[in-house]
Design an enzyme around this catalytic site. Structure first.
Site, PDB file in Angstrom:
ATOM      1  N   SER A 655      44.329  37.983  21.566  1.00  0.00           N
ATOM      2  CA  SER A 655      43.327  38.721  22.325  1.00  0.00           C
ATOM      3  C   SER A 655      43.896  40.004  22.928  1.00  0.00           C
ATOM      4  O   SER A 655      43.151  40.818  23.453  1.00  0.00           O
ATOM      5  CB  SER A 655      42.744  37.831  23.423  1.00  0.00           C
ATOM      6  OG  SER A 655      43.729  37.552  24.398  1.00  0.00           O
ATOM      7  N   LYS A 698      38.792  36.704  32.266  1.00  0.00           N
ATOM      8  CA  LYS A 698      39.608  37.907  32.130  1.00  0.00           C
ATOM      9  C   LYS A 698      39.011  39.062  32.926  1.00  0.00           C
ATOM     10  O   LYS A 698      39.722  39.777  33.657  1.00  0.00           O
ATOM     11  CB  LYS A 698      39.730  38.279  30.650  1.00  0.00           C
ATOM     12  CG  LYS A 698      40.658  37.333  29.893  1.00  0.00           C
ATOM     13  CD  LYS A 698      40.636  37.625  28.408  1.00  0.00           C
ATOM     14  CE  LYS A 698      41.631  36.717  27.672  1.00  0.00           C
ATOM     15  NZ  LYS A 698      41.486  36.797  26.218  1.00  0.00           N
TER      16      LYS A 698
END
Lengths: 804, 268
Positions: A655, A698
């Site tokens: 990611s 996140k």
């Protein structure tokens, strides 16, 4: 080049209270608390319904999804339709006492049979001694005894008379018999008198004595046989007495159980044993001091061996059994043989055979936790062996493993007809499938339980009903519709997808219980959205110690994260830290350096073995992207290094590959990146941005850090594919509504670069060149310079080599 | 023999060395203890066995194994000494346990003759000659307890003809039956049915509260044979009689001893 952040409405999909047509969950009808599991439940119903061999069920899915509850509910209904299983009794095997026999009877008959045998034993334990105490019996024994005595006495008397007819007397010595010649007074001749006899007479006497001695020996040799004969006659008499005493009692039972062949055979065996061992039933019979040490262990009471061990009793059963064995070890599964200590030895008998879970579930269903059974030594093998053999054989683990060779019981096996339902996680299912070749044959039905369900209007209402049902089942306060809406929103957030709802029963139940507590503390008659939010906040608060420390370290500058300014080759990546059931996002500084080299991007995480395989793959992919986009027709003469700064643990996942790519391109182009923006997303070799996990955590992680420093239009770049997953917290949405924070969704790396730098990325024109001054042009130019330098150096090295 | 009172002064138990009766010794010791009397044990070695042992062809057939074995005087002497030492040990034990004064005499001769001869100065004579081995019980049924119970059911027999000596025998039989918790059976030695009734009444009067049962027999040797038949049917733990048989005493006592399997007690 204008990139618009997402609308605040795209960050959070609320559950509109007005769509919930009720005031509290009290008004909602009960619904099956297992939602969104149609595939799994259909599989369970199929597996439970089909009776063919091997169609046992493995219910796979994370713990807390309500698998067990759902399975028990289905099985309970199915068990009610099945016949009640047979009763089983273990009885003594008179021919082989070490191998007790198993008798089957229709449900409810076992207890009656046990009671009948108990009464029979009571009756015969008085009838037989009474018969032996009767005068008639004593008379008959005396007759036999006297007759035997007379037989011996007659034989000796006859011999004595024969001797006396020859003037020889039979004398009894301290240890036997002897013959001596008699004088006129019928006393033994003295040696002197004997010597005075004529020689002829002496010879006659000697000859006669010799013959008489021979005859006496013959008689004495016959004594043991006569005694044996007498004993046999008395034994036969005893048999007759016992047969007469018990036959009518046993016949009564045989009439009662005439339809059960096994019982009739057993009763015949009982009668035979009673008759054959009649001597044991004398009043006050003295058994061997070792009687209690025999495997049968009947001890001093010979009637104990006619007891019945009611092994499985279904007299109180209303349906086929459904058994959940919480400790599925070898013994608890297949049964055991208990022992009692006696004078330093361990004794057992057929009454000490105890059933296991397989016996209790026989004819029904047995539910087992696969992790538990795999943790118990040899329990898995024992279960499979029973299923394959179609019978339950009770033997100790030591015997199965051949560790002991002492004699013990070997009870007759009992036929097995059971449906096993294993409950466990997916990993174990796949591992068993892969490593155990027998698993597929024995567990043909997989019931795969999911933790998610679709989120739409209809399912939201069902979800609300499930919440209501759970609250009632747990005896909690009802929830008002605001509370239900908040639970639904939290369900979507926990699902990590605005279009899905979490069906993880344990999590939802825990949230409801805690919300109920906070409602109690606040004095609310119903659970409100405030109570639910308080429960959520406290769940986070209880678990976020590490997050707090990390954010504190960032705030104090221990962990270097810039949230303003610009830097070349430096970017804020985002990662997710999972600690037990709590996850939070952590910004990480990623830096990239570039120089002339041999076309290799060094992943420092990998070089130091702190990077996982997927992360390394991501780095290789971005390396491939750079080479293919900027150096497809010339050598890729780049050496680059990528690192997660201040990362001291494993880095895994791809990611961060978008962030890493952007940092690399910034380094190559020398265009600085805005540090007020964090990036998450993975890229493919074509520069397309792909979805990642944990997007909410996140974004919130970077938001929390920025908020602590003061919100100044900081932003996070995410993949477009993740927009549907956004269920961000209220404060973040509010900040975005005020223009203090932004979330950008991008589809390609160029979009991210433009947002991050404010420069145009530039598209390759028809002449194959990027626009002058664009990011891509600068990168390509730098790589061209590297390639030319590389060529010059190579030629120089080649020239030097030729000169030498 | 002296007059038998409540406390006889001397009790003799005559044992055949090779066919010794432990039961006779037990009974005699128990009576001696109750009467505070001296117990004299007479062990008779059968002289015929010694004569036999000196014959050149003397052989013995082992009663258990049925094998022949050479017999000589020394081996016979050794066997007899073993028997006598066994009796001596038993007597010592009984004397110690029952606090009885005792002595042991060993003679060689004919059992009955020696026993009667030695009993001339004795009040009570216990004849302890075990039955022939051929008569050993073969019963294989029953427990020890059962056999004990069966043995206790055996009565004490007394021979009663109305004479003073038979009254003393009756008194002793009553005492022994009571101390052993046994029934008392009286064999009434009568010449006619009328005498039987009279003897029964006399016995009842003599015994007082002691319960008994009666059987009638003739007062002859044939009567003894009849008694043996009765005892065979009804059993006997002990037979008590007096010395009323004159010259035929040896023969009749021998008949009794060999016809039954229990000790015989002779009262002076």
């Amino acid at each position: 080049m204008s990139h618009q952040p997402l609308d605040a409405g795209q960050l959070f999909r609320p559950c509109a209270v007005e769509t919930l047509a009720f005031n509290t969950t009290e008004e909602l009808e009960d619904v099956d608390i297992i939602l969104g599991q149609e595939r799994a439940l259909d599989a369970v119903r199929f597996g439970v319904g089909i009776r063919a061999g091997g169609y046992n069920i493995y219910a796979l899915g994370p713990a807390g999804t309500g698998k067990l509850t759902a399975i028990k509910e289905i099985i309970k209904q199915e068990a009610a339709r099945l016949p009640i299983p047979l009763d089983w009794c273990y009885v003594n095997n008179f021919a082989h006492p070490g191998k007790p026999k198993a008798l089957r009877l229709p449900a409810g008959y076992g207890a009656g049979f046990q009671q009948d045998m108990r009464r029979l034993v009571e009756d015969i334990s008085t009838a037989i001694p009474a018969a032996f105490e009767a005068d008639e019996y004593r008379s008959r024994v005396d007759e036999i005894d006297d007759s035997a005595k007379e037989r011996i006495a007659d034989a000796l008397n006859e011999l004595r008379k024969e001797a006396e007819s020859q003037r020889i007397m039979l004398l009894e010595t301290p240890t036997g018999f002897a013959f001596a010649p008699m004088d006129r007074a019928n006393e033994a001749l003295s040696p002197k008198e004997f010597k005075e006899l004529p020689e002829k007479e002496q010879k006659r006497i000697q000859s006669a004595v010799s013959e008489l001695q021979q005859n006496l020996q013959d008689i004495l040799r016959r004594f043991p046989a006569w005694r044996k004969e007498t004993r046999e006659r008395i034994k036969e008499l005893n048999r007759e007495v016992v047969r007469f005493s018990v036959s009518h009692l046993i016949d009564e039972l045989k009439n009662k159980y005439a339809d059960f062949k096994e019982i009739i055979e057993y009763l015949d065996a009982v009668q035979n044993d009673l008759v054959e061992n009649a001597d044991e039933f004398f009043p006050g019979h003295e058994t061997s001091p070792f009687a209690g040490l025999t495997p049968a262990g009947a001890g001093s009471n010979p009637f104990l061996r006619y007891r019945v061990n009611l092994f499985m009793d279904h007299s109180q059963s209303q349906a086929a059994p459904v058994v959940y064995e919480n400790l599925p070890n070898h013994t608890n599964l297949i049964g055991r043989i208990e022992y009692r200590a006696h004078m330093g030895t361990l004794l057992t008998d057929f009454t000490k055979i105890m059933p296991g879970a397989l016996h209790r579930a026989n004819g029904g269903y047995l539910i087992l936790d696969v992790r538990k059974i795999l943790q118990q030594p040899h329990a898995w093998e024992s279960l499979k062996r029973a299923l394959q053999a179609g019978e339950i054989r009770i033997e100790s683990l030591e015997q199965s493993l051949g560790l002991i060779s002492t004699e013990s019981l070997d009870p007759e096996s009992i036929p097995l007809d059971v449906k096993i339902i294993l409950v466990g996680d997916r990993l174990l299912y796949y591992l068993l499938n892969f490593y155990d070749p027998e698993f597929g044959d024995l567990f043909k039905v997989a019931a795969d339980f999911d933790t998610l369900m679709e989120r739409d209007g209809e399912s939201t209402l069902l979800y609300a009903r499930m919440i209501g049902s759970l609250a009632r089942r747990e005896l909690l306060r009802p929830l008002d519709r605001g509370a239900v809406a908040r639970v639904v929103e939290h369900g979507a957030r926990e699902a990590g997808d605005a279009e899905k709802l979490l069906t993880h029963l344990r999590s939802i139940t825990d949230l409801l219980r805690e919300a109920d507590y906070w409602a109690f503390v606040a004095g609310h008659p119903v659970i409100t959205s405030v109570d639910v939010q308080q429960a959520i906040d406290h769940q986070i608060r209880r678990a976020d110690r590490v997050r707090e420390r990390v954010y504190e370290a960032i705030q104090k500058g221990t962990l270097l994260i810039d949230t303003d300014g610009e830097e070349v080759g430096q970017i804020n990546g985002l990662s997710v830290v999972q600690l037990g059931g709590f996850a939070f996002g952590q910004p990480s500084r990623i830096t990239a350096t570039t120089r002339l080299g041999a076309g290799k991007v060094v992943d420092i995480e990998r070089e130091t073995e702190l990077g996982g395989a997927i992360h390394s793959k991501g780095v290789l992919i971005l390396s491939g992207f750079i080479a293919s986009r900027y150096a497809s027709e010339r050598p890729f003469s780049l050496a680059a290094s990528l690192v997660f700064e201040q990362s001291y643990g494993m880095v895994e996942g791809d990611s961060a590959s978008l962030a890493e790519l952007c940092a690399l391109l910034s380094s190559l182009s020398a265009i600085p990146i805005k540090q007020s923006i964090a990036v998450t997303g993975s890229v493919n070799q074509l520069g397309r941005v792909q979805a990642i996990g944990g997007v909410n955590e996140k974004i919130e992680g970077f938001f929390d850090v920025c908020r602590a420093r003061g919100l100044k239009k900081q932003a996070v770049i995410i993949p477009v594919a993740n927009v549907r997953h956004l269920m961000l917290k209220r404060e973040l949405v509010e900040a975005m509504e005020k223009g203090l924070f932004n979330v950008y969704a991008v589809e390609a790396v160029d979009e991210a670069l433009e947002i991050l730098t404010g420069f145009s990325a530039g598209q390759r024109s028809d002449d194959g060149k990027f626009p002058e001054g664009s990011i891509n042009a600068r990168v390509e130019k730098r790589l061209l310079e590297y390639a030319e330098k590389h060529d010059r150096r190579k030629k120089q090295e080649d020239g030097n080599s030729n000169h030498e | 023999m002296s007059e038998l009172g409540e406390k006889p002064v001397r009790i003799l138990v005559a044992l055949d060395a090779s066919r010794r009766s432990v039961r006779a010794l037990d009974l005699a010791a128990a009576l001696a203890a109750r009467r505070n009397a001296e117990l004299v044990a007479l062990v008779v070695e059968n002289v015929n066995l010694f004569n036999l042992a000196e014959l050149p062809f003397a052989m013995e057939i082992d009663c258990m194994l049925g094998v022949e074995r050479k017999v000589d005087p020394s081996s016979m002497m050794h066997s007899m000494q073993l028997c006598i030492s066994h009796v001596r040990e038993m007597l010592a034990q009984l004397s110690s346990s029952k606090q009885v004064q005792s002595s042991l005499t060993v003679v060689r001769g004919h059992y009955m003759r020696e026993a009667i001869s030695a009993a001339s100065e004795i009040d009570v004579l216990f004849l302890g000659q075990a039955p022939y081995r051929a008569g050993y019980s073969l019963k294989t049924s029953g427990t020890k307890e059962e056999k004990r119970t069966a043995d206790l059911q055996m009565p004490v027999w007394a021979l009663f003809d109305g004479t003073e000596t038979s009254k003393r025998a009756l008194t002793l039989a009553g005492d022994l039956a009571h101390s052993e918790h046994r029934r008392l059976m009286i064999a009434l030695q009568a010449d006619s049915g009328k005498d039987v009734g009279r003897l029964r009444r006399e016995a009842a009067a003599h015994l007082g509260d002691i319960k008994f049962e009666c059987r009638g027999i003739t007062n002859t040797a044939a009567g003894i044979a009849d008694l043996l038949e009765i005892i065979k049917r009804e059993g006997a733990a002990l037979v008590v009689t007096d010395r009323q048989y004159g010259e035929k005493a040896d023969e009749i006592l021998k008949m009794l001893l060999e016809g039954i399997e229990c000790p015989v007690v002779v009262v002076a």
